[in-house]
Design a protein around this motif. Structure first.
Motif, PDB file in Angstrom:
ATOM      1  N   LEU A  63       0.832  -1.200   0.000  1.00 32.17           N
ATOM      2  CA  LEU A  63       0.000   0.000   0.000  1.00 32.17           C
ATOM      3  C   LEU A  63       0.871   1.256   0.000  1.00 32.17           C
ATOM      4  O   LEU A  63       0.616   2.209  -0.750  1.00 32.17           O
ATOM      5  CB  LEU A  63      -0.916  -0.016   1.222  1.00 32.17           C
ATOM      6  N   GLY A  64       1.913   1.231   0.834  1.00 29.81           N
ATOM      7  CA  GLY A  64       2.808   2.382   0.905  1.00 29.81           C
ATOM      8  C   GLY A  64       3.464   2.644  -0.437  1.00 29.81           C
ATOM      9  O   GLY A  64       3.597   3.799  -0.873  1.00 29.81           O
ATOM     10  N   TYR A  65       3.860   1.577  -1.089  1.00 27.62           N
ATOM     11  CA  TYR A  65       4.456   1.705  -2.424  1.00 27.62           C
ATOM     12  C   TYR A  65       3.467   2.356  -3.383  1.00 27.62           C
ATOM     13  O   TYR A  65       3.809   3.259  -4.150  1.00 27.62           O
ATOM     14  CB  TYR A  65       4.871   0.330  -2.929  1.00 27.62           C
ATOM     15  N   GLU A  66       2.222   1.912  -3.295  1.00 26.30           N
ATOM     16  CA  GLU A  66       1.194   2.470  -4.184  1.00 26.30           C
ATOM     17  C   GLU A  66       0.958   3.948  -3.885  1.00 26.30           C
ATOM     18  O   GLU A  66       0.780   4.747  -4.801  1.00 26.30           O
ATOM     19  CB  GLU A  66      -0.110   1.673  -4.034  1.00 26.30           C
ATOM     20  N   ILE A  67       0.972   4.284  -2.587  1.00 31.95           N
ATOM     21  CA  ILE A  67       0.773   5.685  -2.207  1.00 31.95           C
ATOM     22  C   ILE A  67       1.892   6.534  -2.800  1.00 31.95           C
ATOM     23  O   ILE A  67       1.652   7.574  -3.424  1.00 31.95           O
ATOM     24  CB  ILE A  67       0.742   5.832  -0.667  1.00 31.95           C
ATOM     25  N   ALA A  89       3.872   5.796  -5.285  1.00 30.17           N
ATOM     26  CA  ALA A  89       3.804   5.779  -6.751  1.00 30.17           C
ATOM     27  C   ALA A  89       2.770   6.781  -7.243  1.00 30.17           C
ATOM     28  O   ALA A  89       3.023   7.560  -8.169  1.00 30.17           O
ATOM     29  CB  ALA A  89       3.453   4.372  -7.240  1.00 30.17           C
ATOM     30  N   TYR A  90       1.638   6.792  -6.555  1.00 37.82           N
ATOM     31  CA  TYR A  90       0.587   7.729  -6.953  1.00 37.82           C
ATOM     32  C   TYR A  90       1.071   9.172  -6.778  1.00 37.82           C
ATOM     33  O   TYR A  90       0.805  10.037  -7.607  1.00 37.82           O
ATOM     34  CB  TYR A  90      -0.674   7.482  -6.115  1.00 37.82           C
ATOM     35  N   GLY A  91       1.814   9.407  -5.701  1.00 37.04           N
ATOM     36  CA  GLY A  91       2.317  10.750  -5.428  1.00 37.04           C
ATOM     37  C   GLY A  91       3.308  11.211  -6.474  1.00 37.04           C
ATOM     38  O   GLY A  91       3.364  12.386  -6.823  1.00 37.04           O
ATOM     39  N   HIS A  92       4.114  10.271  -6.979  1.00 30.23           N
ATOM     40  CA  HIS A  92       5.115  10.660  -7.974  1.00 30.23           C
ATOM     41  C   HIS A  92       4.486  10.930  -9.327  1.00 30.23           C
ATOM     42  O   HIS A  92       4.831  11.883 -10.006  1.00 30.23           O
ATOM     43  CB  HIS A  92       6.188   9.572  -8.099  1.00 30.23           C
ATOM     44  N   SER A  93       3.592  10.070  -9.725  1.00 35.40           N
ATOM     45  CA  SER A  93       2.968  10.276 -11.025  1.00 35.40           C
ATOM     46  C   SER A  93       1.634   9.557 -11.065  1.00 35.40           C
ATOM     47  O   SER A  93       1.574   8.331 -10.986  1.00 35.40           O
ATOM     48  CB  SER A  93       3.880   9.735 -12.135  1.00 35.40           C
ATOM     49  N   GLU A  94       0.585  10.340 -11.174  1.00 32.75           N
ATOM     50  CA  GLU A  94      -0.735   9.739 -11.172  1.00 32.75           C
ATOM     51  C   GLU A  94      -0.919   8.851 -12.399  1.00 32.75           C
ATOM     52  O   GLU A  94      -1.426   7.732 -12.305  1.00 32.75           O
ATOM     53  CB  GLU A  94      -1.821  10.819 -11.137  1.00 32.75           C
ATOM     54  N   ILE A 151      -2.961   0.881 -10.382  1.00 34.41           N
ATOM     55  CA  ILE A 151      -3.306   1.397  -9.058  1.00 34.41           C
ATOM     56  C   ILE A 151      -4.514   2.309  -9.211  1.00 34.41           C
ATOM     57  O   ILE A 151      -4.522   3.201 -10.051  1.00 34.41           O
ATOM     58  CB  ILE A 151      -2.113   2.188  -8.468  1.00 34.41           C
ATOM     59  N   SER A 152      -5.523   2.073  -8.387  1.00 37.18           N
ATOM     60  CA  SER A 152      -6.731   2.889  -8.499  1.00 37.18           C
ATOM     61  C   SER A 152      -6.551   4.197  -7.742  1.00 37.18           C
ATOM     62  O   SER A 152      -6.361   4.187  -6.522  1.00 37.18           O
ATOM     63  CB  SER A 152      -7.927   2.119  -7.933  1.00 37.18           C
ATOM     64  N   PRO A 153      -6.577   5.335  -8.457  1.00 35.08           N
ATOM     65  CA  PRO A 153      -6.385   6.620  -7.771  1.00 35.08           C
ATOM     66  C   PRO A 153      -7.413   6.845  -6.667  1.00 35.08           C
ATOM     67  O   PRO A 153      -7.066   7.305  -5.585  1.00 35.08           O
ATOM     68  CB  PRO A 153      -6.550   7.653  -8.883  1.00 35.08           C
ATOM     69  N   ASN A 154      -8.669   6.514  -6.945  1.00 33.84           N
ATOM     70  CA  ASN A 154      -9.708   6.732  -5.949  1.00 33.84           C
ATOM     71  C   ASN A 154      -9.407   6.005  -4.644  1.00 33.84           C
ATOM     72  O   ASN A 154      -9.551   6.539  -3.564  1.00 33.84           O
ATOM     73  CB  ASN A 154     -11.062   6.236  -6.470  1.00 33.84           C
TER      74      ASN A 154
END
Lengths: 378, 366
Positions: B225-229, B231-236, B244-247
């Motif tokens: 989950l942390g990795y996904e968070i 990853a989302y922060g770096h590039s949506e 990875i689901s942005p929502n």
């Protein structure tokens, strides 16, 4: 309700709407140019303090106003340096400016006047006095006995300080600058697509600084109004979140000058109502119906959508229904009036803003390049 | 290619930024006719010169650990949760309800459930802004600001009407019953025959705060989950492409963030005041922003920054007590820290990058 009471509420609506309106237009210029400004509150506060302090020392409200505008522009330049020149986070810079003003005003006020974070009371020419328009009555007794038209003219239109009239003039002026001048066109363009403006050979940095400076001027006037016109002197945190309410109004107005005026008057009206009536009653049945209807609407919307909508909106609907049930069991009869908490009226601007932001009632779309620093040629 | 070694990014830039902030603070103190050096000495002796001072410093630091972690977690997903203040207020409500209406046999049980309840209330208060950001694209900064004000209105109403014991004028709840009182660190030190932190409010919540730091570190850098968070922060778009689901990320991140902010209430409401009063949060939610920025969103950094701000808070209180410098000087310092470490980051970064680039090219020439 008496006609004069309505007029008086209107009068107080105007008084309370003006600082919101000026700050809202400030935010409008800044955000239309692509610079988010959550530092409106801080700029107003700093201007309110310096305007009161300099008015007191110089004895002239006009010199105070100038001082207020100066400090507000100075903070704007800091915001510009952080967010335009050094491409920092505009939101964080705004937060910093708010705290800077909240802290410095108290520290400096204490050091200059030693009156516990306030300036001395202002009087005479150190304050902006109400202007009595020609033919208007100024004494309360005369107004009470006059005809409705004369009441309207004397109480609502006449008898405000010069800044109120400036505030209302700023609306068409802002509209004209933004939509009818070349500068305005470029300013709006730089908030939507700075690269295009840059390609046309116009300096993005200079335009954005100009927009931020205009925001500074307007916030300065708003702040000076608070301490030298609405009240007689500065007190700690006297802006009382008006900067944030102005920000809310800006979103509510969808970043348009005339809508901004309407919204600020609406929010001012909430405050006027809240000031005048401490005890607003509403039949319990109505309240229950509103809660149930809102809950039903949410469930109806959510049921056709995703699981996330179902969980969040469903949860919210349950809370609303619980409130309704609490009211049903908490009052003796449903036809009896229940007192609406003043906190609810005070929170209305915020709640309405969230509703508008949510896009359930007309979508608020911010300028596209808002919040992003422009980087020339990667 | 890395422009700068990692240590410069993590240690050097924040240090220089804080130094700049202190220099300007010193100028402010000078300008109001006080001696900055004397002020600093007073702050140091008042905040860390005695076990009493440390007790208060660590108590404040505990608040800031929670709010700092809250902001930091959200920052990893590039979400700016400015609503820590409101979430912590609601956390206080959660704690108060648990402590007032349930007769607890022992404080450990009360603490367990109060922690869960504060986190739940804080998370719920973040849930609506999170939902609106995820599904409607409403800007999280604006909605959380609005929710701060709505929270303050709500608490104002509840404390003034429903939660206030009858016959009491002050808008506050009744005091929590004895079994819901948390042991202070002084009580714990007493078990070992020591009298450390006497008559200070620092309590077992500090230990929970330290655990929270470890858990957040584990979450962000050691779980999927942390990795996904991150990853989302770096590039949506990249995150979306990776499935990875942005929502989902927005919701989960902000719920965790709100929960952490809410948990601050076990320190100030349950640990110190032992009842819920109006304005219990006292701006700690906002200090979380400064703490997260200074701590570079890393739990270790957050911990150190929280202790620094605890020091500033306690030292500032001492200053206000012994000199004519008002307590609000802390707000000025806080503003400067936010400005230099947050918004004016490049003011320090760009010249430093040039310096490192220059030294590297000369080394390359040798």
């Amino acid at each position: 309700m008496e006609f004069l009471t309505i007029i008086q509420i209107g009068d107080s609506t105007i008084r309370l709407a003006i600082p919101l309106l000026l700050a809202c237009l400030a935010g409008l210029f800044s955000e239309r140019a692509g610079i988010f400004d959550i530092g409106l509150e801080g700029k107003m506060l700093a201007a309110a303090f310096l305007a009161a302090a300099i008015s007191f020392v110089s004895g002239s409200a006009w010199i105070g106003l100038l001082a207020g505008i100066t400090i507000s522009i100075l903070l704007s330049i800091i915001h510009g340096l952080a967010s335009i020149t050094f491409r920092g986070n505009q939101l964080i810079s705004g937060v910093a400016i708010n705290f800077l003003a909240a802290g410095l005003t108290v520290v400096v006020a204490q050091s200059w006047f030693s009156q516990g974070s306030r300036t001395p009371q202002l009087s005479g020419s150190a304050r902006f006095e109400p202007i009595v328009l020609p033919g208007a009555l100024s004494r309360m007794r005369e107004i009470m006995e006059a005809s409705p038209m004369a009441q309207l003219y004397s109480e609502l239109i006449s008898g405000h300080t010069i800044i109120v009239y400036i505030g209302f003039l700023a609306v068409p002026l802002s509209w004209w600058i933004l939509y009818r001048t070349r500068f305005g066109l470029r300013l709006r363009a730089v908030g939507e697509n700075p690269a295009a403006v840059d390609t046309a050979g116009i300096s993005v940095v200079r335009l954005r600084f100009a927009a931020v400076a205009i925001a500074g001027i307007l916030c300065g006037i708003a702040g000076a109004y608070l301490s030298t016109a609405l009240q007689a002197g500065f007190t700690k945190d006297m802006t009382a979140n008006r900067g944030f309410i102005a920000l809310a109004a800006l979103i509510f107005a969808k970043w348009r000058p005339w809508y901004a005026m309407g919204t600020c008057l609406l929010f001012g009206f909430f405050f006027a109502i809240d000031n005048r009536f401490q005890n607003i009653q509403m039949p319990a049945l109505w309240f229950v119906i509103i809660c149930v209807a809102l809950a039903a609407g949410m469930l109806f919307y959510a049921i056709r959508r995703t699981r996330l909508d179902m969980v969040v909106l469903g949860g919210f609907a349950v809370v609303l229904l619980a409130v309704a049930v609490a009211v049903v069991f908490g009052t003796e009869s449903l036809s009896a009036g229940i007192k609406l908490p003043t906190q609810l009226t005070q929170s209305l601007p915020y709640i309405l803003t969230v509703v508008v932001l949510a896009g359930f009632v007309g979508k608020a779309i911010p300028p596209r390049a808002g919040g992003e620093a422009y980087v020339k040629e990667r | 290619m890395q422009k700068m070694p990692a240590w410069a990014d993590v240690v050097l830039i924040p240090l220089i930024s804080v130094l700049l902030a202190s220099i300007i603070s010193a100028i402010v103190i000078l300008a109001i006719g006080e001696n900055p050096w004397a002020a600093l000495k007073l702050m140091v002796s008042g905040a860390v010169g005695s076990s009493y001072g440390w007790g208060y410093t660590l108590y404040y630091a505990t608040n800031f650990i929670f709010t700092g972690l809250a902001v930091a977690v959200a920052f990893h997903a590039r979400l700016f949760n400015i609503g820590g203040e409101g979430q912590a207020m609601l956390g206080g409500l959660g704690v108060a309800l648990i402590c007032l209406y349930i007769p607890w046999p022992h404080w450990t049980l009360a603490l367990l459930f109060a922690t869960a309840s504060s986190a739940l209330f804080g998370a719920l208060w973040a849930a609506i802004p999170a939902y609106l950001q995820a599904t409607r694209g409403s800007h999280i900064v604006i909605t959380t600001i609005m929710f701060n004000f709505i929270a303050s209105g709500l608490l104002n109403y509840l404390l003034g009407n429903q939660l206030k014991p009858s016959g009491q004028m002050e808008p506050a709840t009744a005091s929590f019953p004895e079994p819901a009182h948390l042991p202070t660190l002084n009580d714990i030190a007493g078990l070992f025959g020591s009298d450390l932190f006497r008559s200070t409010p620092v309590n077992v919540t500090l230990l929970i705060g330290l655990v929270a730091c470890v858990l957040v570190w584990f979450l962000i850098w050691r779980t999927r989950l942390g990795y996904e968070i991150r990853a989302y922060g770096h590039s949506e778009s990249a995150a979306r492409y990776a499935g990875i689901s942005p929502n989902r990320i927005i919701m989960i991140t902000l719920l965790i963030s709100g929960g952490l902010a809410g948990m601050m209430a076990i320190n100030n409401v349950m640990g110190e005041a032992e009842r819920l009063v109006l304005n219990a949060v006292e701006g700690a939610g906002f200090i979380g922003i400064a703490v997260a920025l200074m701590g570079r969103n890393h739990p270790v950094g957050v911990l150190m920054a929280a202790i620094l701000f605890g020091f500033l808070y306690q030292g500032g209180a001492e200053l206000a007590l012994w000199t004519s410098i008002p307590r609000e000087l802390i707000i000025v310092i806080q503003a400067l820290v936010i400005m230099f470490t947050g918004a004016l980051d490049n003011l320090v970064r760009w010249p430093l990058e040039r310096v490192f680039a220059a030294t590297r090219s000369t080394r390359g020439a040798e």
